[in-house]
Motif scaffolding. Structure first.
Motif, PDB file in Angstrom:
ATOM      1  N   ARG A 186      -5.067   6.289  -2.193  1.00  0.00           N
ATOM      2  CA  ARG A 186      -4.513   5.047  -1.644  1.00  0.00           C
ATOM      3  C   ARG A 186      -4.293   4.083  -2.807  1.00  0.00           C
ATOM      4  O   ARG A 186      -5.247   3.661  -3.468  1.00  0.00           O
ATOM      5  CB  ARG A 186      -5.468   4.434  -0.612  1.00  0.00           C
ATOM      6  N   ILE A 187      -3.029   3.745  -3.058  1.00  0.00           N
ATOM      7  CA  ILE A 187      -2.677   2.811  -4.126  1.00  0.00           C
ATOM      8  C   ILE A 187      -2.420   1.449  -3.493  1.00  0.00           C
ATOM      9  O   ILE A 187      -1.553   1.311  -2.619  1.00  0.00           O
ATOM     10  CB  ILE A 187      -1.436   3.294  -4.889  1.00  0.00           C
ATOM     11  N   ILE A 188      -3.164   0.455  -3.925  1.00  0.00           N
ATOM     12  CA  ILE A 188      -3.015  -0.905  -3.404  1.00  0.00           C
ATOM     13  C   ILE A 188      -2.453  -1.771  -4.523  1.00  0.00           C
ATOM     14  O   ILE A 188      -3.134  -2.046  -5.515  1.00  0.00           O
ATOM     15  CB  ILE A 188      -4.357  -1.466  -2.895  1.00  0.00           C
ATOM     16  N   MET A 189      -1.188  -2.147  -4.391  1.00  0.00           N
ATOM     17  CA  MET A 189      -0.531  -3.002  -5.378  1.00  0.00           C
ATOM     18  C   MET A 189      -0.834  -4.458  -5.040  1.00  0.00           C
ATOM     19  O   MET A 189      -0.635  -4.898  -3.903  1.00  0.00           O
ATOM     20  CB  MET A 189       0.976  -2.756  -5.377  1.00  0.00           C
ATOM     21  N   LEU A 202      -7.002   2.948  -5.636  1.00  0.00           N
ATOM     22  CA  LEU A 202      -6.626   2.310  -6.887  1.00  0.00           C
ATOM     23  C   LEU A 202      -6.155   0.894  -6.599  1.00  0.00           C
ATOM     24  O   LEU A 202      -5.188   0.692  -5.849  1.00  0.00           O
ATOM     25  CB  LEU A 202      -5.501   3.097  -7.574  1.00  0.00           C
ATOM     26  N   LEU A 203      -6.839  -0.086  -7.178  1.00  0.00           N
ATOM     27  CA  LEU A 203      -6.437  -1.482  -7.054  1.00  0.00           C
ATOM     28  C   LEU A 203      -5.616  -1.834  -8.288  1.00  0.00           C
ATOM     29  O   LEU A 203      -6.148  -1.920  -9.397  1.00  0.00           O
ATOM     30  CB  LEU A 203      -7.669  -2.392  -6.956  1.00  0.00           C
ATOM     31  N   CYS A 204      -4.317  -2.029  -8.109  1.00  0.00           N
ATOM     32  CA  CYS A 204      -3.387  -2.156  -9.241  1.00  0.00           C
ATOM     33  C   CYS A 204      -2.804  -3.561  -9.295  1.00  0.00           C
ATOM     34  O   CYS A 204      -2.177  -4.019  -8.336  1.00  0.00           O
ATOM     35  CB  CYS A 204      -2.256  -1.142  -9.088  1.00  0.00           C
ATOM     36  N   SER A 205      -2.998  -4.245 -10.412  1.00  0.00           N
ATOM     37  CA  SER A 205      -2.518  -5.611 -10.581  1.00  0.00           C
ATOM     38  C   SER A 205      -2.189  -5.838 -12.044  1.00  0.00           C
ATOM     39  O   SER A 205      -2.523  -5.025 -12.903  1.00  0.00           O
ATOM     40  CB  SER A 205      -3.577  -6.619 -10.107  1.00  0.00           C
ATOM     41  N   HIS A 206      -1.534  -6.962 -12.328  1.00  0.00           N
ATOM     42  CA  HIS A 206      -1.234  -7.251 -13.735  1.00  0.00           C
ATOM     43  C   HIS A 206      -2.504  -7.608 -14.493  1.00  0.00           C
ATOM     44  O   HIS A 206      -2.722  -7.150 -15.614  1.00  0.00           O
ATOM     45  CB  HIS A 206      -0.224  -8.399 -13.830  1.00  0.00           C
ATOM     46  N   VAL A 207      -3.336  -8.436 -13.889  1.00  0.00           N
ATOM     47  CA  VAL A 207      -4.610  -8.831 -14.498  1.00  0.00           C
ATOM     48  C   VAL A 207      -5.736  -8.227 -13.671  1.00  0.00           C
ATOM     49  O   VAL A 207      -5.735  -8.316 -12.447  1.00  0.00           O
ATOM     50  CB  VAL A 207      -4.760 -10.361 -14.569  1.00  0.00           C
ATOM     51  N   SER A 208      -6.687  -7.602 -14.333  1.00  0.00           N
ATOM     52  CA  SER A 208      -7.784  -6.922 -13.648  1.00  0.00           C
ATOM     53  C   SER A 208      -8.936  -7.881 -13.382  1.00  0.00           C
ATOM     54  O   SER A 208      -9.264  -8.719 -14.229  1.00  0.00           O
ATOM     55  CB  SER A 208      -8.296  -5.768 -14.517  1.00  0.00           C
ATOM     56  N   VAL A 247       0.853  -1.186   0.000  1.00  0.00           N
ATOM     57  CA  VAL A 247       0.000   0.000   0.000  1.00  0.00           C
ATOM     58  C   VAL A 247       0.889   1.237   0.000  1.00  0.00           C
ATOM     59  O   VAL A 247       1.899   1.298   0.721  1.00  0.00           O
ATOM     60  CB  VAL A 247      -0.920   0.030   1.240  1.00  0.00           C
ATOM     61  N   TYR A 248       0.514   2.208  -0.818  1.00  0.00           N
ATOM     62  CA  TYR A 248       1.234   3.478  -0.887  1.00  0.00           C
ATOM     63  C   TYR A 248       0.202   4.591  -0.926  1.00  0.00           C
ATOM     64  O   TYR A 248      -0.721   4.567  -1.743  1.00  0.00           O
ATOM     65  CB  TYR A 248       2.105   3.515  -2.146  1.00  0.00           C
ATOM     66  N   VAL A 249       0.345   5.567  -0.042  1.00  0.00           N
ATOM     67  CA  VAL A 249      -0.620   6.663   0.066  1.00  0.00           C
ATOM     68  C   VAL A 249       0.035   7.963  -0.380  1.00  0.00           C
ATOM     69  O   VAL A 249       1.154   8.288   0.045  1.00  0.00           O
ATOM     70  CB  VAL A 249      -1.159   6.795   1.505  1.00  0.00           C
ATOM     71  N   ILE A 250      -0.664   8.692  -1.244  1.00  0.00           N
ATOM     72  CA  ILE A 250      -0.228  10.014  -1.690  1.00  0.00           C
ATOM     73  C   ILE A 250      -1.205  11.037  -1.127  1.00  0.00           C
ATOM     74  O   ILE A 250      -2.419  10.911  -1.328  1.00  0.00           O
ATOM     75  CB  ILE A 250      -0.218  10.127  -3.227  1.00  0.00           C
ATOM     76  N   ARG A 251      -0.700  12.040  -0.458  1.00  0.00           N
ATOM     77  CA  ARG A 251      -1.517  13.168  -0.005  1.00  0.00           C
ATOM     78  C   ARG A 251      -0.903  14.435  -0.569  1.00  0.00           C
ATOM     79  O   ARG A 251       0.271  14.712  -0.350  1.00  0.00           O
ATOM     80  CB  ARG A 251      -1.590  13.215   1.524  1.00  0.00           C
TER      81      ARG A 251
END
Length: 281
Positions: A130-133, A174-180, A119-123
């Motif tokens: 919130r970016i969830i890899m 954002l839910l970020c993955s190789h396959v959606s 998880v990486y958060v940008i403010r």
């Protein structure tokens, strides 16, 4: 207006063929251009000039026999914060533990089955993201391999995702993955049962928090340009991004050009665009 700018790369497919754009192995399926690291180096220069808030690489960093150090040399030259996850071709030769070592993730805790779940958060200003890899390289038995259909997260990732939503205080997730998960009905690329379980988690959350925008971002299927999906509900859109490396006669300069995408988040809205990286040695 304040915005969060995200560069999205996916499906580089770097191979161990350097400097010869006419090599018989350099032009592969669907016109992907595998051979020339120059495109990726040029992108790194662009990123260091544009300084996005984060660079996301959504898998298939290399393809088969490419030594990971060739990829890492360029990846590490990018100054912006950056995150990556695994694609099926990253697992052609190496296992996930080896890849974690190559990519500098070996000291990351194993979360929900994988050290690539992060998880990486940008403010920034009056907004946040919130970016969830997510590691989508698992099969139904929770084993990792280079399979390209019925991909899914480790089963333990569902409870972890639920917890991430429960603690969220950001404007975007954002839910970020190789396959959606949105690709469950596109040649069965994603495991349908889990796709709908993820959608249930998202829909329950967005019902309570309609002001938060949740979306999935992925690659894998090599579209010509960013494709938008709503097949898991209007409150859970998905975007599948084009592969970075191309060899198309109609592209700028008529040769092996690169592609990256730009996602710009603003309060209440977002934009998605595609940018070319002109080939040059």
């Amino acid at each position: 207006m304040e915005s969060i700018v995200i560069h999205v790369l996916t499906d580089l497919h770097m191979k161990d063929i350097d400097g010869n754009p006419n090599h018989v192995e350099s032009i592969g399926e669907q016109g992907l251009f595998y051979a020339v690291p120059a495109n990726f180096r040029t992108y790194a220069q662009i990123a260091n000039k544009e300084n996005p808030d984060v660079v996301l690489l959504l898998g298939d960093c290399f393809h088969g026999s490419c030594p990971p150090n060739k990829f890492m040399e360029i990846w590490e030259s990018i100054h912006s914060p950056k995150l990556l996850t695994l694609g099926n071709h990253d697992l052609d030769i190496y296992d996930s533990k080896e890849l974690a070592t190559f990519f500098g993730y070996s000291n990351q805790p194993i979360v929900a089955g994988s050290s690539f779940n992060q998880v990486y958060v940008i403010r920034k200003g009056n907004m946040s993201c919130r970016i969830i890899m997510l590691d989508s390289s698992f099969d139904e038995a929770n084993q990792q391999s280079n399979h390209w259909q019925h991909c899914k997260l480790h089963d333990a990732a569902l409870d972890w995702l639920q917890a991430q939503f429960e603690e969220n205080q950001e404007d975007y997730i954002l839910l970020c993955s190789h396959v959606s998960p949105h690709q469950f009905d596109s040649n069965h690329l994603y495991f349908e049962k889990q796709a709908k379980q993820i959608a249930t988690i998202v829909q329950a959350y967005t019902t309570l928090h309609p002001e938060v925008k949740v979306m999935s971002m992925a690659g894998h299927s090599h579209p010509e340009q960013p494709e938008h999906f709503s097949n898991l509900g209007l409150m859970f859109p998905g975007i599948v991004f084009p592969p970075m490396i191309r060899h198309r006669q109609e592209t700028p300069s008529g040769g092996p050009n690169g592609v990256y995408s730009v996602v710009e988040l603003r309060v209440g809205e977002y934009q998605v665009g595609m940018e070319w990286v002109e080939y040059r040695e």
